[in-house]
Design an enzyme around this catalytic site. Structure first.
Site, short mmCIF file in Angstrom:
data_model
loop_
_atom_site.label_atom_id
_atom_site.label_comp_id
_atom_site.label_asym_id
_atom_site.label_seq_id
_atom_site.Cartn_x
_atom_site.Cartn_y
_atom_site.Cartn_z
N TRP A 284 0.86 -1.18 0.00
CA TRP A 284 0.00 0.00 0.00
C TRP A 284 0.89 1.23 0.00
O TRP A 284 1.54 1.53 1.00
CB TRP A 284 -0.93 0.01 1.21
CG TRP A 284 -1.82 1.24 1.21
CD1 TRP A 284 -2.15 2.02 0.13
CD2 TRP A 284 -2.48 1.83 2.34
NE1 TRP A 284 -2.98 3.06 0.51
CE2 TRP A 284 -3.18 2.97 1.85
CE3 TRP A 284 -2.53 1.51 3.69
CZ2 TRP A 284 -3.93 3.79 2.70
CZ3 TRP A 284 -3.28 2.33 4.53
CH2 TRP A 284 -3.98 3.45 4.04
N ARG A 285 0.93 1.92 -1.14
CA ARG A 285 1.69 3.16 -1.27
C ARG A 285 0.84 4.29 -0.71
O ARG A 285 0.12 4.98 -1.42
CB ARG A 285 2.07 3.39 -2.74
CG ARG A 285 3.31 2.64 -3.18
CD ARG A 285 4.58 3.26 -2.62
NE ARG A 285 4.65 4.67 -3.01
CZ ARG A 285 5.18 5.10 -4.16
NH1 ARG A 285 5.72 4.23 -4.99
NH2 ARG A 285 5.19 6.38 -4.45
N ARG B 81 6.39 6.46 0.47
CA ARG B 81 7.57 6.84 -0.30
C ARG B 81 7.67 8.35 -0.32
O ARG B 81 6.78 9.04 -0.82
CB ARG B 81 7.48 6.28 -1.73
CG ARG B 81 8.68 6.57 -2.60
CD ARG B 81 9.93 5.87 -2.15
NE ARG B 81 9.75 4.42 -2.13
CZ ARG B 81 9.94 3.67 -1.04
NH1 ARG B 81 10.31 4.22 0.11
NH2 ARG B 81 9.76 2.38 -1.09
N GLU C 135 12.64 10.58 -2.44
CA GLU C 135 13.00 9.28 -3.04
C GLU C 135 11.99 8.84 -4.09
O GLU C 135 11.80 7.66 -4.35
CB GLU C 135 13.16 8.21 -1.95
CG GLU C 135 14.33 8.51 -1.01
CD GLU C 135 15.13 7.29 -0.62
OE1 GLU C 135 14.89 6.19 -1.16
OE2 GLU C 135 16.01 7.44 0.26
N HIS D 12 16.28 4.62 -2.98
CA HIS D 12 15.91 4.76 -4.39
C HIS D 12 16.67 5.91 -5.00
O HIS D 12 16.65 7.02 -4.48
CB HIS D 12 14.40 5.02 -4.52
CG HIS D 12 13.56 3.97 -3.87
ND1 HIS D 12 13.42 3.88 -2.50
CD2 HIS D 12 12.84 2.95 -4.40
CE1 HIS D 12 12.63 2.84 -2.22
NE2 HIS D 12 12.27 2.27 -3.35
N LYS E 96 16.71 -3.12 0.51
CA LYS E 96 16.19 -2.92 -0.84
C LYS E 96 16.87 -1.73 -1.51
O LYS E 96 16.99 -0.66 -0.89
CB LYS E 96 14.67 -2.68 -0.80
CG LYS E 96 14.06 -2.34 -2.17
CD LYS E 96 12.65 -1.77 -2.02
CE LYS E 96 12.12 -1.29 -3.37
NZ LYS E 96 10.86 -0.52 -3.22
N ARG F 67 14.15 -7.05 -13.14
CA ARG F 67 12.93 -7.43 -12.42
C ARG F 67 12.57 -8.90 -12.67
O ARG F 67 11.71 -9.45 -11.99
CB ARG F 67 11.77 -6.53 -12.84
CG ARG F 67 11.98 -5.07 -12.52
CD ARG F 67 10.79 -4.23 -12.97
NE ARG F 67 10.97 -2.80 -12.69
CZ ARG F 67 10.68 -2.21 -11.53
NH1 ARG F 67 10.19 -2.92 -10.53
NH2 ARG F 67 10.86 -0.91 -11.38
N GLN G 290 7.85 -1.23 -14.13
CA GLN G 290 7.04 -2.34 -13.64
C GLN G 290 6.21 -2.90 -14.79
O GLN G 290 5.60 -2.15 -15.54
CB GLN G 290 6.12 -1.88 -12.50
CG GLN G 290 6.84 -1.67 -11.19
CD GLN G 290 5.89 -1.20 -10.10
OE1 GLN G 290 4.68 -1.14 -10.29
NE2 GLN G 290 6.45 -0.84 -8.96
#
Length: 253
Positions: free
Chosen positions: A47-48, A82, A86, A143, A170, A213, A236
């Protein structure tokens, strides 16, 4: 290497797990999209929350998180604010960033939280420790939407996140060339084979980096992000196509 267990999903063994983001702005949009996930291959839902129109009202965030957990049932939820610095949708102070993440971690409505590793060593370590006290796992992240750091720098940052106590380090980078994609993959391989004692996640973004990916099982990245409707980051690909390629690679190894 240790694996990370979230509900019935084991991150760090077998085929890379698929994480699908939700980037809805309203509660209705968020829950409506979540309701479609039973029909797609998804291991973890992110969930962003920085896309959510009421993100700065913690009670409304908790209300959505509670209903989201009900809709998604046993699918693990990764909670991510986020920040704008970033690549996210909104800016937030470090104090408010910590308070929001810890309120949601404490609620029991999510299984993992994303903590940006360059928020500051002291606050990052305290967030990881507090999240763990609530039984919530932590993905520490970084990021770079402008470039791809040198291989040694990518490895250094991933090792730093591991040293901070994150369950999963990450790193996402932006390639300016095909060589940059090789740099990211080489750093991933070196980290996973020489330094990592837990799962890591890496990716090279945009179209040039799509291969990163897909090849996590070969180079050492344990989770990859696919889009159900709207992508949350450049590069993506559709989650159904992603699953097909991951399965082909897994069967060939």
């Amino acid at each position: 290497m240790k694996t990370v267990q979230v509900r019935n999903i084991t991150i760090g063994e077998g085929r890379p797990k698929i994480c699908v983001p939700i980037v809805g702005q309203t509660k209705e949009d968020i829950l409506l999209e979540a309701g479609t996930f039973a029909r797609i291959p998804v291991d973890v839902v992110e969930w962003r929350v920085d896309w959510f129109e009421n993100v700065f009202d913690t009670e409304k965030v908790l209300d959505v998180a509670k209903d989201l957990q009900t809709v998604l049932k046993d699918t693990p939820i990764l909670f991510t604010f986020r920040t704008a610095k970033e690549g996210g949708e909104k800016a937030i102070s470090n104090e408010d960033y910590k308070a929001l993440n810890m309120a949601v971690a404490k609620s029991g409505y999510v299984d993992l939280v994303d903590v940006e590793a360059f928020t500051g060593e002291e606050i990052v370590k305290s967030m990881i420790e507090e999240a763990h006290s609530y039984g919530v796992k932590v993905i520490a992240s970084n990021h770079d939407f402008d470039a791809t750091p040198a291989k040694d720098e990518i490895v250094r940052r991933l090792r730093m996140m591991q040293d901070y106590g994150a369950d999963i380090p990450k790193m996402a980078v932006m390639p300016q060339s095909k060589q940059d994609v090789l740099t990211l993959l080489s750093a991933t391989l070196e980290m996973s084979e020489q330094f990592a004692d837990r799962p890591i996640i890496t990716m090279s973004m945009a179209g040039t980096g799509v291969v990163s990916r897909l090849t996590g099982e070969t180079f050492g990245s344990a989770l990859t992000f696919g889009a159900a409707t709207k992508a949350s980051a450049p590069g993506q690909i559709n989650v159904n196509e992603l699953e097909q390629v991951l399965d082909i690679i897994h069967k060939s190894l």
